[in-house]
Design an enzyme around this catalytic site. Structure first.
Site, mmCIF file in Angstrom:
data_model
loop_
_atom_site.group_PDB
_atom_site.id
_atom_site.type_symbol
_atom_site.label_atom_id
_atom_site.label_comp_id
_atom_site.label_asym_id
_atom_site.label_seq_id
_atom_site.Cartn_x
_atom_site.Cartn_y
_atom_site.Cartn_z
ATOM 1 N N ASN A 1 -10.202 -0.064 0.885
ATOM 2 C CA ASN A 1 -8.740 -0.051 0.781
ATOM 3 C C ASN A 1 -8.338 -0.577 -0.600
ATOM 4 O OD1 ASN A 1 -5.994 -0.469 0.890
ATOM 5 N ND2 ASN A 1 -6.009 -1.397 2.928
ATOM 6 N N HIS B 1 -2.809 7.226 2.590
ATOM 7 C CA HIS B 1 -3.316 5.910 2.206
ATOM 8 C C HIS B 1 -4.623 5.661 2.965
ATOM 9 C CE1 HIS B 1 -3.871 1.756 1.427
ATOM 10 N NE2 HIS B 1 -3.511 1.359 2.633
ATOM 11 N N CYS C 1 0.809 -1.229 0.000
ATOM 12 C CA CYS C 1 0.000 0.000 0.000
ATOM 13 C C CYS C 1 0.843 1.279 0.000
ATOM 14 C CB CYS C 1 -0.958 0.006 1.183
ATOM 15 S SG CYS C 1 -2.006 -1.445 1.241
#
Ligand code: UT7
Length: 308
Positions: free
Chosen positions: A263, A233, A109
């Site tokens: 996500n 993020h 990520c």
């Protein structure tokens, strides 16, 4: 050595919307639990990483008024490549008709910020323009019977064109970090499903995001008050809120899209960037603080001045 500026941007997300209520039909969960614990209300599911990356890349090039012949390198941040070999960037390069280098960056990520740093480095040593894409299809490595992961993930892609410029450019500071001794916290073996120790990642994430964001600000000679927009993020709204609070950046100066996308790993920062641009929340000269964390563990931050 030349610096860089960001010229164009674009995103791509699948059409299919999966709500929390949709997931509650087959999982022992609820809209109330997911919303309260994560901030996620729905996510987009579908497509392949190369399809989404290609679409986002095309939009970024269009938005910059550039054609395939104007791009020299494709850097694709992804942790869900279409195949182990070849790198998915090669598929994207072919689909877009670009004549130049193409490779994947896998920092989970944190991939988009890692990719930004790599792209700036390439531009500095003379690569020409880089099409940087963050794209992931976590849904493809998710066990949809595992509520600890299934409620979190979504698919998507976002891209920017990185252009070399004379002088120091707009990347004001950056850092990249990793601690491989924590790799057991978030992993997916060949042919397996995504596993995460959510609680432990949560704890670590807040600390590393705050440390790395503070490091990036200090390196740029800035304080939290100088940040026009935090673009973090998107893993859990509570992680973003905790980081904002500790950094002293109000949530009004933060881009949040986790409610709509979940996500999306390498795509989450460019999705949040695009959303802020669409809403007119970013104007030229604004200082953006990009920060990400993920499997590895990896974490990374950058301060980017928008549009010179
Ligand atoms: O991109 C980076 C990678 N990932 C992350 O950053 C994830 C970071 N972690 C998180 O976002 C959170 O830890 C989760 C959202 C994964 C979990 O939230 P939590 O507040 O840490 O919940 P928990 O694991 O402590 O579980 C609390 C309760 C438990 O029940 P008991 O033991 O209190 O009775 C769980 O069994 O909630 C239960 N639970 C659920 N209930 C409904 C766990 N998952 C679910 C669920 N639906 N999906």
């Amino acid at each position: 050595m030349p610096g860089i500026t960001v010229k164009g941007w674009g995103i791509a997300v699948p059409d299919k919307v999966v709500t929390n209520d949709d997931l509650s039909v087959s999982l022992d969960t609820s809209d109330a639990w997911i919303t309260e614990r994560t901030g996620i209300r729905e996510r987009r599911i579908g497509g392949t990483t190369s399809e989404l990356a290609t679409e986002a890349g095309r939009r970024a090039m269009d938005q910059a008024g550039l054609g395939a012949g104007d791009i020299d390198v494709v850097v694709l941040a992804t942790t869900t490549p279409d195949a182990l070999v070849p790198g998915t960037a090669a598929t994207v390069q072919d689909a877009l008709g670009i004549d130049g280098g193409a490779f994947d960056v896998n920092a989970a990520c944190s991939g988009f910020v890692y990719g930004l740093v790599v792209s700036a480095g390439l531009a500095a040593i003379g690569s020409g323009r880089v099409l940087l894409i963050g794209a992931d299809t976590l849904s493809r490595i998710t066990d949809w019977d595992d509520r600890s992961v299934a409620i979190l993930v979504g698919d998507g892609a976002g891209a920017v064109v990185i252009e070399p410029v004379e002088g120091p450019g707009d990347l004001l500071s950056w850092n990249i970090h990793a601690d491989g001794s924590l790799r057991h916290l978030l992993k997916c073996d060949h042919g397996g499903y995504l596993y995460m120790d959510g609680k432990e990642i949560f704890r670590k994430a807040v600390r590393v995001v705050v440390d790395s964001a503070a490091e990036a600000l200090a390196d740029a000679g800035l304080t939290a008050d100088d940040v026009d927009l935090l673009v973090p993020h998107q893993a859990n709204l509570r992680i973003i809120q905790a980081a904002c609070q500790r950094l002293g950046i109000p949530e009004e100066r933060t881009s949040v899209v986790i409610d709509r996308y979940g996500n999306t790993s390498s795509a989450s920062i460019p999705l949040a960037l695009d959303d802020a641009l669409q809403r007119g929340r970013i104007t030229p000269g604004d200082r953006l603080l990009l920060t990400g964390f993920g499997g590895g563990m990896t974490w990374a931050s950058a301060v980017l001045r928008w549009g010179g």
